[in-house]
Design an enzyme around this catalytic site. Structure first.
Site: not given
Length: 163
Positions: A9, A12, A14-16, A127
């Site tokens: 993401c 690195n 939140c999402r990933s 995001d």
């Protein structure tokens, strides 16, 4: 031979890392943790060395996922050791494909939601960084939905290697 997957993401945090934690759990549940290595990174290094966003950690822990994470930036040199690079949105997909040293490496980059057969419309996992907890919960739902299809695809690749 180990099959390596890296989720990417922006920063690195939140999402990933969320996708990494969920997919690592799916891999373990499938008994494939000796065959599949899972990690994550960001397209940028703004948060390098930091832990995951506290909201990511809270949502994961509330849903039974373990996370131990330190943010890092994706490097082009990693393509040579990775089998699959999973982008969390179209912007990451484009950035990673531009970064890929070869056309073969660029082919390793896929969108996470492309593995969710029920996903309609927007291919991005949005995001959640600038929003509230509901955005993190929505992100988790999307990640979980896509992880089932991703696991099936990885299992197919592993079976192809064994044949």
């Amino acid at each position: 031979m180990t099959y390596r997957v890296c989720f990417v993401c922006t920063g690195n945090i939140c999402r990933s890392p969320m996708a990494e934690a969920v997919f690592r759990a799916r891999v373990a549940e499938a008994g494939l943790d000796d065959l599949v290595e899972v990690d994550s990174a960001g397209t940028g290094g703004w948060h390098e060395g930091e832990g995951a966003d506290p909201r990511t950690v809270a949502v994961l822990e509330e849903n039974g996922y373990a996370i131990d994470h330190t943010a890092r930036q994706f490097q082009a040199s990693w393509f040579s050791r990775l089998d699959l690079v999973i982008a969390l949105d179209v912007g990451h997909l484009k950035a990673l494909r531009r970064l890929a040293p070869t056309a073969q490496d660029a082919e390793k980059v896929r969108l996470l939601r492309s593995y969710d057969l029920t996903a309609a419309g927007d291919p991005d996992v949005p995001d959640p960084y600038y929003g509230g907890m509901d955005g993190f919960e929505e992100c988790l739902e999307m990640v979980e939905a896509a992880s089932t299809g991703l696991l099936a695809a990885v299992r197919e690749q592993l079976e192809g290697r064994a044949a």
